[in-house]
Design a protein around this motif. Structure first.
Motif, PDB file in Angstrom:
ATOM      1  N   GLN A   1       0.840  -1.187   0.000  1.00 15.95           N
ATOM      2  CA  GLN A   1       0.000   0.000   0.000  1.00 15.95           C
ATOM      3  C   GLN A   1       0.878   1.242   0.000  1.00 15.95           C
ATOM      4  O   GLN A   1       1.677   1.441   0.906  1.00 15.95           O
ATOM      5  CB  GLN A   1      -0.892   0.019   1.247  1.00 15.95           C
ATOM      6  N   VAL A   2       0.761   2.075  -1.030  1.00 20.37           N
ATOM      7  CA  VAL A   2       1.533   3.308  -1.115  1.00 20.37           C
ATOM      8  C   VAL A   2       0.779   4.411  -0.377  1.00 20.37           C
ATOM      9  O   VAL A   2      -0.408   4.620  -0.612  1.00 20.37           O
ATOM     10  CB  VAL A   2       1.744   3.709  -2.583  1.00 20.37           C
ATOM     11  N   GLN A   3       1.480   5.108   0.495  1.00 18.04           N
ATOM     12  CA  GLN A   3       0.879   6.237   1.197  1.00 18.04           C
ATOM     13  C   GLN A   3       1.474   7.534   0.682  1.00 18.04           C
ATOM     14  O   GLN A   3       2.697   7.624   0.474  1.00 18.04           O
ATOM     15  CB  GLN A   3       1.101   6.112   2.696  1.00 18.04           C
ATOM     16  N   LEU A   4       0.622   8.518   0.485  1.00 20.63           N
ATOM     17  CA  LEU A   4       1.021   9.805  -0.077  1.00 20.63           C
ATOM     18  C   LEU A   4       0.540  10.914   0.857  1.00 20.63           C
ATOM     19  O   LEU A   4      -0.633  10.929   1.264  1.00 20.63           O
ATOM     20  CB  LEU A   4       0.392   9.993  -1.456  1.00 20.63           C
ATOM     21  N   VAL A   5       1.439  11.831   1.189  1.00 21.44           N
ATOM     22  CA  VAL A   5       1.086  12.933   2.083  1.00 21.44           C
ATOM     23  C   VAL A   5       1.545  14.243   1.447  1.00 21.44           C
ATOM     24  O   VAL A   5       2.755  14.480   1.295  1.00 21.44           O
ATOM     25  CB  VAL A   5       1.727  12.772   3.469  1.00 21.44           C
ATOM     26  N   GLU A   6       0.577  15.089   1.099  1.00 17.58           N
ATOM     27  CA  GLU A   6       0.881  16.365   0.468  1.00 17.58           C
ATOM     28  C   GLU A   6       1.094  17.453   1.510  1.00 17.58           C
ATOM     29  O   GLU A   6       0.553  17.400   2.615  1.00 17.58           O
ATOM     30  CB  GLU A   6      -0.253  16.813  -0.457  1.00 17.58           C
ATOM     31  N   SER A   7       1.864  18.466   1.119  1.00 19.61           N
ATOM     32  CA  SER A   7       2.074  19.649   1.952  1.00 19.61           C
ATOM     33  C   SER A   7       2.499  20.792   1.046  1.00 19.61           C
ATOM     34  O   SER A   7       2.799  20.588  -0.132  1.00 19.61           O
ATOM     35  CB  SER A   7       3.138  19.391   3.027  1.00 19.61           C
ATOM     36  N   GLY A   8       2.514  21.992   1.613  1.00 14.58           N
ATOM     37  CA  GLY A   8       3.024  23.141   0.872  1.00 14.58           C
ATOM     38  C   GLY A   8       1.970  24.078   0.319  1.00 14.58           C
ATOM     39  O   GLY A   8       2.308  25.115  -0.255  1.00 14.58           O
ATOM     40  N   GLY A   9       0.702  23.725   0.464  1.00 14.02           N
ATOM     41  CA  GLY A   9      -0.340  24.603  -0.028  1.00 14.02           C
ATOM     42  C   GLY A   9      -0.425  25.871   0.805  1.00 14.02           C
ATOM     43  O   GLY A   9       0.206  25.995   1.858  1.00 14.02           O
ATOM     44  N   GLY A  10      -1.212  26.827   0.314  1.00  9.79           N
ATOM     45  CA  GLY A  10      -1.370  28.074   1.047  1.00  9.79           C
ATOM     46  C   GLY A  10      -2.057  29.111   0.204  1.00  9.79           C
ATOM     47  O   GLY A  10      -2.612  28.798  -0.859  1.00  9.79           O
ATOM     48  N   SER A  11      -2.028  30.339   0.674  1.00 14.02           N
ATOM     49  CA  SER A  11      -2.642  31.454  -0.034  1.00 14.02           C
ATOM     50  C   SER A  11      -1.555  32.340  -0.616  1.00 14.02           C
ATOM     51  O   SER A  11      -0.563  32.645   0.065  1.00 14.02           O
ATOM     52  CB  SER A  11      -3.521  32.265   0.922  1.00 14.02           C
ATOM     53  N   VAL A  12      -1.739  32.750  -1.850  1.00 14.34           N
ATOM     54  CA  VAL A  12      -0.746  33.569  -2.531  1.00 14.34           C
ATOM     55  C   VAL A  12      -1.464  34.513  -3.478  1.00 14.34           C
ATOM     56  O   VAL A  12      -2.571  34.213  -3.938  1.00 14.34           O
ATOM     57  CB  VAL A  12       0.258  32.664  -3.283  1.00 14.34           C
ATOM     58  N   GLN A  13      -0.845  35.635  -3.770  1.00 18.49           N
ATOM     59  CA  GLN A  13      -1.423  36.566  -4.729  1.00 18.49           C
ATOM     60  C   GLN A  13      -1.096  36.129  -6.152  1.00 18.49           C
ATOM     61  O   GLN A  13      -0.103  35.421  -6.396  1.00 18.49           O
ATOM     62  CB  GLN A  13      -0.894  37.976  -4.479  1.00 18.49           C
TER      63      GLN A  13
END
Length: 122
Positions: A1-13
């Protein structure tokens, strides 16, 4: 089972940049093909960029020249470098993986992360 964890999103102009990361639990045949998808409210999930284990990449026309997909195999991390962001890039971004080749128009990838939100204001 491959697990994937995203990060780095946010608010930008608009015009700004972000780098999304996807930590992959294993670097094996099960994750030979990897991709980034996004889904805006009320819209279908769409493929943004994909990369295979050989380094070949594919991009949606809407992001060509602005987004770059890359992978650090030593860190088992997939990246999406996003430049010149536009308000229409606002969406939840998902990392996906599969052992088989799949087109960006195919949302039946085997493994998915939980997503990271990107919001671009004008």
């Amino acid at each position: 089972q491959v697990q994937l964890v995203e990060s780095g999103g946010g608010s930008v102009q608009a015009g700004g940049s972000l780098r999304l990361s996807c930590a992959v639990s294993e670097n094996t045949y099960r994750s030979a093909y990897m991709a980034w998808f996004r889904q805006a409210p009320g819209k279908e999930r769409e493929g943004v960029a994909a990369r295979d284990s050989g380094g070949s990449t594919r991009y949606a026309d809407s992001v060509k020249g602005r987004f770059t997909i890359s992978k650090d195999n030593a860190q088992n991390t997939l990246y999406l470098h996003m430049n010149t962001l536009k308000p229409e890039d606002t969406a939840m971004y998902y990392c996906a993986a599969d052992r088989y080749f799949r087109n960006l128009g195919d949302t039946n990838w085997r493994y998915w992360g939980q997503g990271t939100q990107v919001t671009v204001s004008s």
